[in-house]
Structure formats: C-alpha cells, structure tokens
Design an enzyme around this catalytic site. Structure first.
Site, PDB file in Angstrom:
ATOM      1  N   ARG A 164       0.837  -1.216   0.000  1.00 25.81           N
ATOM      2  CA  ARG A 164       0.000   0.000   0.000  1.00 25.81           C
ATOM      3  C   ARG A 164       0.869   1.262   0.000  1.00 25.81           C
ATOM      4  O   ARG A 164       0.579   2.237   0.704  1.00 25.81           O
ATOM      5  CB  ARG A 164      -0.921   0.038   1.219  1.00 25.81           C
ATOM      6  CG  ARG A 164      -1.980  -1.022   1.260  1.00 25.81           C
ATOM      7  CD  ARG A 164      -3.005  -0.807   0.152  1.00 25.81           C
ATOM      8  NE  ARG A 164      -4.154  -1.672   0.332  1.00 25.81           N
ATOM      9  CZ  ARG A 164      -4.172  -2.967  -0.019  1.00 25.81           C
ATOM     10  NH1 ARG A 164      -3.117  -3.516  -0.585  1.00 25.81           N
ATOM     11  NH2 ARG A 164      -5.251  -3.688   0.179  1.00 25.81           N
ATOM     12  N   SER A 239     -10.373  -0.435   3.264  1.00 21.18           N
ATOM     13  CA  SER A 239      -9.618  -0.605   4.508  1.00 21.18           C
ATOM     14  C   SER A 239      -9.143   0.750   5.001  1.00 21.18           C
ATOM     15  O   SER A 239      -8.516   1.497   4.261  1.00 21.18           O
ATOM     16  CB  SER A 239      -8.389  -1.478   4.276  1.00 21.18           C
ATOM     17  OG  SER A 239      -8.760  -2.725   3.792  1.00 21.18           O
ATOM     18  N   GLU A 334      -4.440   3.956   6.392  1.00 22.83           N
ATOM     19  CA  GLU A 334      -4.147   3.746   4.983  1.00 22.83           C
ATOM     20  C   GLU A 334      -4.746   4.875   4.153  1.00 22.83           C
ATOM     21  O   GLU A 334      -4.242   5.247   3.094  1.00 22.83           O
ATOM     22  CB  GLU A 334      -4.762   2.401   4.564  1.00 22.83           C
ATOM     23  CG  GLU A 334      -4.195   1.831   3.299  1.00 22.83           C
ATOM     24  CD  GLU A 334      -5.277   1.324   2.392  1.00 22.83           C
ATOM     25  OE1 GLU A 334      -5.457   1.939   1.335  1.00 22.83           O
ATOM     26  OE2 GLU A 334      -5.928   0.315   2.744  1.00 22.83           O
TER      27      GLU A 334
END
Ligand code: EPU
Length: 338
Positions: A164, A239, A334
């Site tokens: 990520r 997420s 995130e």
C-alpha cells in the site's frame, strides 16, 4: 477550462463526506489540466487532486482549488502472442477497466476486480487484493510534474512500490498528477493466483474445477460483495488501516496471549490482520451517530449518511489508541487524511 466556485465535494469522495471547495475544475484533457494548474499557481490557490476519491477522508473545507482528473481511454499499445501492453488513462474507473481486460481475455488484474476508485490513483497506494498487487503487472506510468508542467515516465522500479505504498505517497507526495498507466497482461498461459483461502472456497462453491481468469474475477467479486460495503450504498474508503507487521518476538508473545491470532511471515516479521485486532477489541459493528465500524469487515469505517470527516477521524483515533493499549500495536492509517 471552467472554474467553478464554492462546490460541494460530497459526490466526489466515496466516504460521502460533505466538504466545500473554494474553487473546482475538471480536466478532460492534458492541456486543460495544465491550464488549471497554471491558473492555480497564478492565483495562489493550493491544489487538491481528486480522481476516484476512494482513498481520502475530508476533514475540512478546501480553501483552494480541487482538480478532478477526467482523462479517459484504454489502448492496446502493442502485443505478441503471449502478452498485451495496455495503457489506461487516469480517469477510467478501475473495475470497468478490469472488466475490459477480462472481456479481451487478458490476464493479470482479475484478483483486483471490484476495487473502488480510478486507474490513475491505483499506483499511488499500489492497490492489492487476494495475493496480487498492481506492481505485479504495471510496467510504467506517465505523470505531469505540477511545478514545471513537464511530463515524465516512471518505470515500475522508479515507483518504489511497497505494501500500500509508492514514491507518490512519500518523497513525491503531491508533486505529480498521474496521467496514464501501462500494464503487461498475459494472453495465454495465464498464471492464476488462487492460493488465497477464500478464493478456493468460493470457486468450489461456484462448482468451478478448472478456473479461468474470468472465474477468479467472479469469485473475487462474490467475496468482496459479501464482506465489503458498496460505497454507492454506504460511504466508505475500503480498509481504513494497513495490516501491521510486527517482529517475530512480538508475534510469539501475542500468540501466547491470543492463540487464535493469525500471522503471515513478512520481511522477517509477521503481518497480522488489523481487522482481527479491531474485532477482538470489540469495535466491529459499533456505530456512533453516522460514523461506524462495518459489521462484516472491521477494517472498514463507514459513513451511514451524514457523518463528518472529523467524526470518522475521531473514531479511527479511538480505535488506534484502544488497539495500542490492548495489544501494544500501533496501527497506521491507509486512507489519505485531508
Ligand atoms: N478479520 C477478522 N475480522 C474482521 C476482518 C478480518 O478477524 O472484521 C481477519 C480474518 O481472520 C481474515 C483476515 O482478517 O481471515 C483477513 O481478512 P480479509 O481477507 O478480509 O483481508 P484484510 O487483511 O482484512 C486486506 C486488504 C483489503 C483486501 C483484502 C483481500 C489491507 C489494508 N486490506 O484486508 O484491501 O481486499 O486483504 O486481499 O491490506 C483496501 O485496501 O481497501 C482493501 C479492501
């Protein structure tokens, strides 16, 4: 080029957060994009880039200009009997692009089906799901440098991809606008990634014995639909936290205390499911006003309607502190906080 004033950003972020931008413009071509950036610098307006708006949490109004990237197009650059090099423009919807590749029987992106957002922002956080990341098949991308309006190419290596993560979240944050992304996709002997437990179970449930790339996509879509909220129905950004990686020693201690914790070996440590930690701490399905923790996947925070960005942020902060207190693990967000 049309510059609008005082525009609501609610329709442009998948969290469905209400926030106003002082100025707003859409770029349908590279020339238009350059003109808008030029206008912003002449008028001293800070720039907020929005493409799919699927990985951001707006916690305030934007006192500057929001530029929405609307470059469209998909092109097969070249091909041989084994591979096709496909270029997708930044503003194309990611999932529709994946569907296009599968219609053409091009393999490589099937595990990334149904991820919200648009093609041009996918490399920024190296989107990934079910054992596949965009870095596995992306060859290069083109980007416009905001300060010079010069266009340059980035190879896969130059993007410095990680979990990520990419150079665009670090040293080049806010410095470039991604214009298009090129993938090398298989035309035959597709390599399937079905090792992720849930995919095999889903394929079995669908009665598929010799899966095709289209079958894998179908399985992924079913899994995602069963667990993850559709942003068109409930605001969310996928997420909210990353899955943390802890040391082997920390993992051993955690396992002694919580024998059911699952970990995957990663860079000498163990990657554990943040969703598991959040659920174990009792947050799954909790709702505070319109801000909540999704009932099927604790890693996803949701806006049931009129939550503010700050309400979602404060909830994430409470979760973060609680997880630290209970497990000694510091979660990392995130989602891009604006
Ligand atoms: N789990 C729980 N409770 C939960 C959620 C998860 O216990 O509420 C545990 C389960 O043990 C499960 C494990 O976590 O087996 C893994 O769950 P899942 O397969 O749903 O994946 P994840 O690790 O929670 C990551 C990505 C997702 C991606 C899935 C599938 C991150 C931050 N998230 O989630 O990506 O779709 O794997 O590959 O890495 C996103 O980035 O927006 C996203 C949705």
């Amino acid at each position: 080029m049309e510059i609008l004033e005082n525009k609501s950003l609610k329709p442009y972020n998948t969290f469905g957060i209400e926030a106003n931008s002082r100025y707003f413009a859409e770029a349908f071509t590279i020339d238009e994009l350059k003109e808008i950036i030029d206008w912003a610098s002449q008028n001293n307006q800070p720039i907020l880039l929005i493409n799919g708006g699927s990985n951001m949490l707006l916690t305030k109004d934007w006192d500057g200009i929001t530029i929405r990237i609307d470059l469209k197009g998909i092109e097969i650059l070249k091909g041989d009997e084994h591979w096709a090099w496909v270029k997708v423009e930044s503003g194309e919807n990611w999932h529709q692009f994946v569907m296009w590749t599968l219609k053409n029987d091009f393999g490589g992106l099937e595990n990334l089906s149904l991820i919200p957002g648009r093609a041009g922002t996918a490399p920024i956080q190296n989107i990934g799901a079910y054992g596949v990341e965009i870095k596995d098949s992306m060859t290069e991308l083109t980007a416009l440098e905001i300060s010079t309006l010069k266009i340059r190419k980035f190879t896969n290596a130059e993007c410095k991809f990680g979990y990520r993560d990419s150079v665009f979240k670090n040293e080049l944050k806010g410095k470039y606008v991604i214009l298009d992304v090129t993938f090398k996709l298989s035309r035959r002997n597709h390599v399937l990634h079905t090792d992720y437990g849930a995919i095999l179970t889903e394929l079995e449930r669908l009665g598929v014995e010799n899966p095709t790339i289209q079958d894998v996509s179908r399985a992924v879509i079913h899994i995602r639909e069963s667990k993850l909220p559709d942003p068109a129905e409930i605001g969310n950004s996928g997420s909210f936290f990353k899955n943390p990686v802890i040391s082997a020693e920390e993992f051993k201690k955690l396992k002694e205390k919580f024998p059911d914790v699952q970990g995957h070996q990663k860079n000498g440590g163990f990657k554990i499911a943040a969703g598991w930690l959040i659920e174990k701490a009792g947050w799954k399905g909790k709702r505070f006003g319109d801000a909540g923790v999704h009932q099927n996947q604790a890693l996803v925070l949701v806006n049931y309607g009129n939550a503010t960005g700050n309400e979602i942020y404060n909830l994430s902060q409470k979760i973060l502190e609680d997880i630290y207190q209970k497990f000694g693990i510091l979660l990392e967000r995130e989602v891009n906080i604006i």
